[in-house]
Write an enzyme that holds these catalytic residues in place. Sequence first.
Site, PDB file in Angstrom:
ATOM      1  CG  HIS A 126     -11.176 -39.182   2.745  1.00 28.69           C
ATOM      2  ND1 HIS A 126     -11.631 -38.287   1.546  1.00 28.69           N
ATOM      3  CD2 HIS A 126     -10.448 -38.357   3.534  1.00 28.69           C
ATOM      4  CE1 HIS A 126     -10.794 -37.504   1.545  1.00 28.69           C
ATOM      5  NE2 HIS A 126     -10.232 -37.327   2.716  1.00 28.69           N
ATOM      6  CD  GLU A 127      -9.366 -38.595   7.079  1.00 29.09           C
ATOM      7  OE1 GLU A 127      -8.379 -38.199   7.386  1.00 29.09           O
ATOM      8  OE2 GLU A 127     -10.218 -37.537   6.719  1.00 29.09           O
ATOM      9  CG  HIS A 138      -5.633 -38.538   3.800  1.00 27.83           C
ATOM     10  ND1 HIS A 138      -4.862 -37.793   2.751  1.00 27.83           N
ATOM     11  CD2 HIS A 138      -6.716 -38.014   4.090  1.00 27.83           C
ATOM     12  CE1 HIS A 138      -5.771 -36.973   2.466  1.00 27.83           C
ATOM     13  NE2 HIS A 138      -6.868 -36.970   3.221  1.00 27.83           N
ATOM     14  CG  HIS A 152      -0.004 -40.752   0.086  1.00 29.55           C
ATOM     15  ND1 HIS A 152      -0.634 -39.364  -0.120  1.00 29.55           N
ATOM     16  CD2 HIS A 152       1.003 -41.070  -0.877  1.00 29.55           C
ATOM     17  CE1 HIS A 152       0.128 -39.026  -1.327  1.00 29.55           C
ATOM     18  NE2 HIS A 152       0.847 -39.946  -1.908  1.00 29.55           N
TER      19      HIS A 152
HETATM   20 ZN    ZN Z   1      -8.721 -35.846   3.150  1.00 36.87          ZN
END
Ligand code: ZN
Length: 636
Positions: A422-423, A426, A429
């Site tokens: 998940h991290e 980010h 991105h």
């Molecule tokens: Zn998040």
Amino acid sequence: MAHAVAAAPTWEAFVAPLEDANERIGRAWGQASHLHAVLDSPELREAYNASLPKVTQYWTELGQNQGLFEKYQELAASPGFQSASKTRKRIVENALRDFRLGGAELPADKKVRFAAIDDELARLHSRFSENVLDATKAYSIVVDATRIAGIPEDDLAAARKDGEDGWKFTLHAPSYLAVMQYADDRALRETLYRESVTRASEFGKPDWDNTPLIARILELRREQAALLGYPSYAEYSLVPKMADSPAQVLAFLDDLARRARPYAEKDVAQLKDFSREELHLEKLEAWDVAYASEKLRAKRYAFSDTEVKQYFPEDVVLQGLFRVVETLYGVRIAPAQAPVWHPDVRFYEVRDAAGALVGQFYVDLYARDTKRAGAWMDSAIGRRRTRAGLQTPVAYLNCNFSPPVGGKPALFTHDDVLTLFHEFGHGLHHLLTRVDELAVSGISGVEWDAVELPSQFHENFCWEWEVLRHMTRHVETGESLPRALFEKMLAAKNFQSGLAMLRQIEFSVFDMRLHAEPATARSALELLDEVRARVAVLRPPAYNRFPNNFSHIFAGGYAAGYYSYKWAEVLSADAYALFEERGVLDPEAGKLFRNEILSVGGSRPAAESFRAFRGRDPSVEALLRHSGMTAAGISP
Ligand code: ZN
């Protein structure tokens, strides 16, 4: 003397130097806030809090500066700017919007008040989060051998203190969860539960009570929205977001709640039956839920988190993660050197196929007393092209996983692995952006409620056999994850998914209503009770003070924005469905995702990026299917 006519501002002479200056202060303060979050100390905290009002004042004054606002307006209207790139036009549009939201159009006296509110809010947010951390740190319990039954060995090893008798448990997530999930001692679970859910409330040290802070924060947010002419803080908060109105968000949440409810009710009924019949718990209490759930899950699927954990040593997980990223996006990740703030921190670089530097990142994985809870990605440096050349991005990845114990590498639960992906989503991105303008490169300028798309999207890979068999190696036997265990994990994936979804919806509805409804005598806690009465299928005890440590909305940026997690999950599930159609590690799909979502950052609206990637608007069907909530399940 001739009357001088001021020439219209240009990008090069106006926006670029302003960005230079703001980037300098943003980066300097970014480092200070980062250390405040991961390496808290009395000295740092004091210095941080002494500087915070000045930094806040700077951004507030900048956001309200009439001269700058007018310059942006002139720039936007100037003939020269009409041929500017779409990206630069969007940056100027965003700037004008943010000036309005920051109070630039207010008369002088109201501007002063607006700035005073900003300042007070910044201090309250910081204090809220410190109170939670202080209350968390202040508590520990040392127990003897009669009370540790059921707790796995790894967790006991972590709770063992050198040269001392007994095992010490705390309210930090790994320690707390070990007790809540595994301790057979019901009274121990109850004690820790009560301590955890009353943190920073009137039941603890008065200095750490967040109750008055909550009331004051809400009052100030209402006043701020009213100053700008918005009917509520929620309306004000949604202006730069993808969602249109509080009503639209509440309808979205209502619809999901309606679909999830029958599944959640089934989850609770099964858990209650199991607890009564197998665990002899006549009444299922809040401190039994995680424990009974873990037992039911272990029985139904015949594996435990601890068993699975043995297959996920840190180095193998990181290599597996990097392999997925390298396959999908055509980049290479390798360790690199940089000064770090703690010996546990690692540093890596990302290069493209031709060997050019794309970006770099720090990884700080383990829980410690000086780090705030949770997991998060933060930007250290954003991508930007200047006259001096290309500035590549740098990210911080922070988690709170259990550190290595007993000479073994750190072992991650499957949940930890999901968190890491998940991290890292980010992070990608931020790192894989191709936008050259700082204001909309990476995650900058991306709507809040779309920002979780890449992060939640990447979690999906942790459920693919093709990925997991290369990302696992038993810490003792060296074997990769057995297929049969994987099948069980998959079967267990949607275990209590109805309950989990309703819980997220409960927090989201609470947050949205708290910020959308007019001031009343009702407290935040009373509103939460009302929301629970409508949404929740499990009601916690009356002493539960969840709002007092809901840092997302009282210390972070999620005020009237907590729904973003579910909102973005619809986007991420639907995006991932394309990979299910094409093959999960299909480089062509990866390229499309990178080009249309990851690399464009905030240079265009998220809805446009999604349509460019998927060829249509988002649909809720993939999320329901991934959560096991399809017509084949239960008919509501
Ligand atoms: Zn998040």
